[in-house]
Design a protein around this motif. Structure first.
Motif, PDB file in Angstrom:
ATOM      1  N   LEU B   8     -57.310 -60.923 -77.349  1.00 13.11           N
ATOM      2  CA  LEU B   8     -56.146 -61.783 -77.556  1.00 13.11           C
ATOM      3  C   LEU B   8     -56.467 -63.223 -77.176  1.00 13.11           C
ATOM      4  CD1 LEU B   8     -53.084 -62.234 -78.013  1.00 13.11           C
ATOM      5  CD2 LEU B   8     -52.736 -61.570 -75.630  1.00 13.11           C
ATOM      6  N   LEU B   9     -57.016 -63.376 -75.992  1.00 13.41           N
ATOM      7  CA  LEU B   9     -57.288 -64.715 -75.479  1.00 13.41           C
ATOM      8  C   LEU B   9     -58.711 -64.762 -74.968  1.00 13.41           C
ATOM      9  CD1 LEU B   9     -55.993 -67.508 -74.443  1.00 13.41           C
ATOM     10  CD2 LEU B   9     -55.836 -66.363 -72.244  1.00 13.41           C
ATOM     11  N   ASN B  10     -59.406 -65.825 -75.338  1.00 15.90           N
ATOM     12  CA  ASN B  10     -60.751 -66.010 -74.822  1.00 15.90           C
ATOM     13  C   ASN B  10     -60.889 -67.449 -74.328  1.00 15.90           C
ATOM     14  OD1 ASN B  10     -63.426 -66.002 -74.219  1.00 15.90           O
ATOM     15  ND2 ASN B  10     -64.129 -65.234 -76.210  1.00 15.90           N
ATOM     16  N   VAL B  11     -60.922 -67.589 -73.020  1.00 17.34           N
ATOM     17  CA  VAL B  11     -61.072 -68.917 -72.431  1.00 17.34           C
ATOM     18  C   VAL B  11     -62.558 -69.106 -72.131  1.00 17.34           C
ATOM     19  CG1 VAL B  11     -60.459 -70.401 -70.488  1.00 17.34           C
ATOM     20  CG2 VAL B  11     -58.766 -68.820 -71.431  1.00 17.34           C
ATOM     21  N   VAL B  35     -58.751 -61.929 -72.313  1.00 18.86           N
ATOM     22  CA  VAL B  35     -57.624 -61.017 -72.128  1.00 18.86           C
ATOM     23  C   VAL B  35     -57.451 -60.249 -73.431  1.00 18.86           C
ATOM     24  CG1 VAL B  35     -55.174 -60.815 -71.581  1.00 18.86           C
ATOM     25  CG2 VAL B  35     -56.502 -62.679 -70.585  1.00 18.86           C
ATOM     26  N   ASP B  36     -57.341 -58.927 -73.322  1.00 18.72           N
ATOM     27  CA  ASP B  36     -57.128 -58.104 -74.513  1.00 18.72           C
ATOM     28  C   ASP B  36     -55.647 -58.004 -74.824  1.00 18.72           C
ATOM     29  OD1 ASP B  36     -59.742 -57.686 -75.030  1.00 18.72           O
ATOM     30  OD2 ASP B  36     -59.867 -55.743 -73.994  1.00 18.72           O
ATOM     31  N   LYS B  37     -55.380 -57.597 -76.058  1.00 18.41           N
ATOM     32  CA  LYS B  37     -53.985 -57.396 -76.454  1.00 18.41           C
ATOM     33  C   LYS B  37     -53.315 -56.354 -75.567  1.00 18.41           C
ATOM     34  CE  LYS B  37     -54.653 -58.815 -81.174  1.00 18.41           C
ATOM     35  NZ  LYS B  37     -55.210 -58.422 -82.469  1.00 18.41           N
ATOM     36  N   GLY B  38     -52.139 -56.656 -75.101  1.00 14.14           N
ATOM     37  CA  GLY B  38     -51.369 -55.692 -74.323  1.00 14.14           C
ATOM     38  C   GLY B  38     -51.910 -55.447 -72.922  1.00 14.14           C
ATOM     39  N   VAL B  75     -59.365 -69.826 -77.032  1.00 12.62           N
ATOM     40  CA  VAL B  75     -59.225 -69.170 -78.334  1.00 12.62           C
ATOM     41  C   VAL B  75     -58.133 -68.113 -78.247  1.00 12.62           C
ATOM     42  CG1 VAL B  75     -60.408 -67.892 -80.145  1.00 12.62           C
ATOM     43  CG2 VAL B  75     -61.657 -69.592 -78.798  1.00 12.62           C
ATOM     44  N   LEU B  76     -57.066 -68.370 -79.005  1.00 14.86           N
ATOM     45  CA  LEU B  76     -55.956 -67.426 -79.027  1.00 14.86           C
ATOM     46  C   LEU B  76     -55.922 -66.793 -80.414  1.00 14.86           C
ATOM     47  CD1 LEU B  76     -53.304 -66.454 -77.483  1.00 14.86           C
ATOM     48  CD2 LEU B  76     -52.137 -68.111 -78.931  1.00 14.86           C
ATOM     49  N   GLU B  77     -56.093 -65.492 -80.462  1.00 12.37           N
ATOM     50  CA  GLU B  77     -56.139 -64.758 -81.735  1.00 12.37           C
ATOM     51  C   GLU B  77     -57.051 -65.456 -82.739  1.00 12.37           C
ATOM     52  OE1 GLU B  77     -51.839 -64.313 -82.513  1.00 12.37           O
ATOM     53  OE2 GLU B  77     -52.166 -62.194 -82.048  1.00 12.37           O
ATOM     54  N   GLY B  78     -58.221 -65.807 -82.279  1.00 11.77           N
ATOM     55  CA  GLY B  78     -59.227 -66.361 -83.182  1.00 11.77           C
ATOM     56  C   GLY B  78     -59.135 -67.857 -83.417  1.00 11.77           C
ATOM     57  N   GLU B  79     -58.102 -68.511 -82.883  1.00  7.67           N
ATOM     58  CA  GLU B  79     -57.958 -69.945 -83.140  1.00  7.67           C
ATOM     59  C   GLU B  79     -58.069 -70.733 -81.832  1.00  7.67           C
ATOM     60  OE1 GLU B  79     -54.863 -72.848 -85.545  1.00  7.67           O
ATOM     61  OE2 GLU B  79     -54.050 -71.178 -84.404  1.00  7.67           O
ATOM     62  N   ASP B  80     -58.886 -71.775 -81.860  1.00  7.30           N
ATOM     63  CA  ASP B  80     -59.036 -72.605 -80.661  1.00  7.30           C
ATOM     64  C   ASP B  80     -57.835 -73.544 -80.563  1.00  7.30           C
ATOM     65  OD1 ASP B  80     -59.707 -74.189 -78.572  1.00  7.30           O
ATOM     66  OD2 ASP B  80     -61.619 -74.895 -79.391  1.00  7.30           O
TER      67      ASP B  80
END
Lengths: 306, 324
Positions: B8-11, B35-38, B75-80
């Motif tokens: 979900l989120l990749n910082v 962070v993974d979804k859910g 990066v949130l759901e693939g978008e920076d």
């Protein structure tokens, strides 16, 4: 809310009563009106006669009660100098001042709200510094001097505005600007500092978290809260305006209440002073009263308390 | 690839600095986590370690000036989201990412009813109007277990208790069913019993909406209760990341280990809890080495020279320490 209004109303009446006692006492301490009214040649009998005619031989508390009941009926006696009933002079001049002060208020707030907001939002930038200079000057330059400068520029040099009177809208420009500038400077400074506090608050952060547009954050969430501190000074502005009006009306020969007050003081016209001060007090008190109601309207926390 | 689908989120290497008169404060200096979804991911650390600034950076609400995100990717759901415009970011806020702040007493605007404040969020992102807007608002209040929601809807914040206010904020935060919810010490200002209630509510909301939760706290108890994985932050850096089990059973960074030792234990009765000597370094110092070195009992010369890379000591358990 009704309860709040009733309580505030009673408080206002009590304050006015106290004011009336203060005025009554002060006037009696500042000299003997009988001596002032009698000619130099008057005898002891003349003095006693006049004293009893004026009711000054009665006990003080009775004198006060008579004064109070007359005042409630709107009877402040007659001017020593012109023999004209005080209430008539007040009725003639007060509306003129209210017109002037209303225009000044509109000018003052129309300028100060955007100025205060810009200064806070653009804190530390050129805009903020400019606002600070303008409001600083507005507060520190005496109102009568601003008036004199306006007269010099627009009447003497440019000849585009009338110097005195109140017949057309052009007559309002200079005196209203004069009063408005002073008001604007105070309000803008107050608004800037309260706006800065509010913009730093958690609920503004929360509004941004919700995705609220920045303009809405400022004009809806922040401004209404910042105005609380501005409104709480509302009664004081009216008081400032009353003093300001004395100066400005004198400079521009505005046929208003302020000039009446000035004339009363200069001529030591005691009945007129009493009437003027009590009326001014009543104006300031009722302004405070309405300010508090407005405050309660703006801040729900006030409504439920008391 | 399968891993990416659940992400979900990749910082990545996030850096948020504050440029002040007294120098540059590196409040967040190269923080990375996923962070993974859910999932519920915890960030734990002491006051001033940069955990709240990390959260505000993800919202892109770091006060500027003096603060600025100077590097990295979020990066949130693939978008920076560091690359999108301010206006696009505003649409992400509240809709895709939301946040619960620490103090419920100040997070609601005192001059608007909670109904208005709740509806505002719904209106922006869902365009509901009139009756359906109101119904949705009341439905959300019921979802966060506000009793007689239709009446409470008309209340002002000051008429609600702290716990209730925090639940209203919870309702606002999930009103547009965000993908990611950041909770920044949401229970610190609440009473102990209300804390438990609110944590339970957050878990229920998460189960209902499948939102990914980043839970920021200084309380290891809450981490154990709420999170699957967590990161330990120290002086603007993450020093250890892993499953909650890894962190509790096998705390590997000397700082984590010291923190664990300082936790009171039920089965032991001690006169004095263990503490860590010294203070965290001021963040405007230019520190080349490990920031914990000055307080570390096992630090060596190397630790003061350069910052250690992250090492994976077991599956998904990362430590930044020269000992590994």
């Amino acid at each position: 809310m009704q309860r709040y209004i009733v309580i505030r109303f009673i408080q206002t009446v009590i304050t006015l009563l106290i004011l009336s006692i203060v005025i009554f006492t002060l006037v009696r301490m500042s000299g003997d009106p009988v001596l002032l009214m009698l000619p130099e040649t008057a005898t002891e009998e003349d003095y006693e006669l006049m004293k009893s005619q004026l009711g000054l031989n009665k006990p003080v508390y009775q004198q006060y009660l008579i004064f109070l009941f007359d005042a409630v009926k709107g009877d402040f006696g007659k001017s020593i100098r012109t023999r004209k009933p005080v209430i008539l002079s007040i009725k003639e001049t007060l509306p003129n001042s209210i017109k002037l002060v209303t225009v000044a208020f509109v000018i003052g707030f129309a300028l100060s709200i955007p100025l205060g907001i810009v200064a806070a939002v653009k804190k530390g930038t050129v805009w903020d510094n400019m606002a600070r200079v303008v409001t600083g000057l507005g507060q520190s330059i005496p109102t009568f001097w601003v008036g004199l400068m306006l007269l010099q520029i627009f009447v003497v040099w440019l000849r585009i505005l009338p110097a005195s009177g109140m017949d057309t809208w052009q007559h309002y420009v200079m005196p209203a600007t004069c009063l408005g500038i002073f008001l604007m400077s105070g309000v803008a400074r107050l608004l800037r500092s309260s706006m800065l506090d509010v913009l730093d608050s958690e609920f503004v952060k929360m509004a941004r978290i919700k995705g609220v547009r920045e303009s809405v954050v400022i004009w809806k969430h922040a401004l209404r809260n910042s105005l609380l501190s501005v409104v709480s000074f509302g009664g004081m502005y009216i008081a400032i305006m009353v003093t300001g009006a004395i100066l400005v009306e004198t400079v521009f020969a505005w046929p208003g209440f302020g000039r009446l007050a000035y004339a009363a003081i200069v001529n030591q016209d005691f009945p007129l002073i009493q009437g003027v001060v009590l009326t001014a007090g009543a104006v300031v008190m009722s302004a405070n009263f309405f300010t508090d109601i407005l405050y309660a309207y703006l801040d729900p926390r006030i409504r439920v308390q008391v | 690839m399968g891993d990416n689908m659940s992400e979900l989120l990749n910082v990545k290497n996030l850096k948020t600095y504050f440029f002040t008169k007294y120098g540059t404060v590196k409040a967040v200096d190269g923080v990375s986590f996923k962070v993974d979804k859910g999932e519920t991911f915890g960030i734990v650390g002491e006051s001033g370690c940069g955990k709240s600034i990390t959260a505000l950076s993800i919202m892109r609400l770091v006060p500027d000036p003096p603060g600025r995100i100077v590097g990295g990717e979020i990066v949130l759901e693939g978008e920076d989201i560091l690359k999108i415009s301010d206006n696009e970011m505003r649409k992400v806020r509240g809709k895709k990412i939301s946040m619960i702040l620490q103090d419920p007493m100040t997070s609601l605007n005192p001059v608007f009813t909670i109904g208005i404040q709740l509806e505002e969020a719904i209106k922006i992102h869902q365009g509901l109007k009139g009756r359906s807007l109101r119904e949705r608002a009341i439905e959300l209040l019921e979802m966060v277990q506000i009793s007689s929601a239709a009446v409470r809807y008309k209340n002002w914040p000051h008429q609600l208790s702290g716990g209730m206010r925090q639940r209203v904020i919870g309702a606002i935060s999930v009103s547009s069913e965000p993908r990611l919810l950041i909770a920044d010490e949401p229970t610190t200002a609440l009473d102990a019993t209300i804390q438990v209630q609110f944590l339970r509510l957050l878990r229920e909301l998460q189960e209902k909406t499948g939102v990914g939760l980043v839970f920021i706290t200084h309380d290891f108890g809450i981490i154990a209760r709420m999170c699957q994985r967590a990161a330990v932050m120290y002086a603007g850096r993450i020093v250890e990341t892993g499953s909650v089990r890894d962190l509790f059973d096998n705390p590997s960074h000397p700082y984590t280990a010291a923190l664990m030792r300082s936790l009171p234990k039920l089965e032991e009765k001690v006169e004095r809890l263990a503490s860590i000597e010294g203070q965290p370094p001021p963040l405007n110092d230019d520190i080349q080495g490990c920031r914990f070195a000055e307080r570390c009992t096992v630090a060596e010369h190397q630790c003061r020279l350069s910052y250690p890379d992250e090492t994976e000591i077991s599956d998904g358990h990362f430590v930044s320490c020269w000992k590994f």
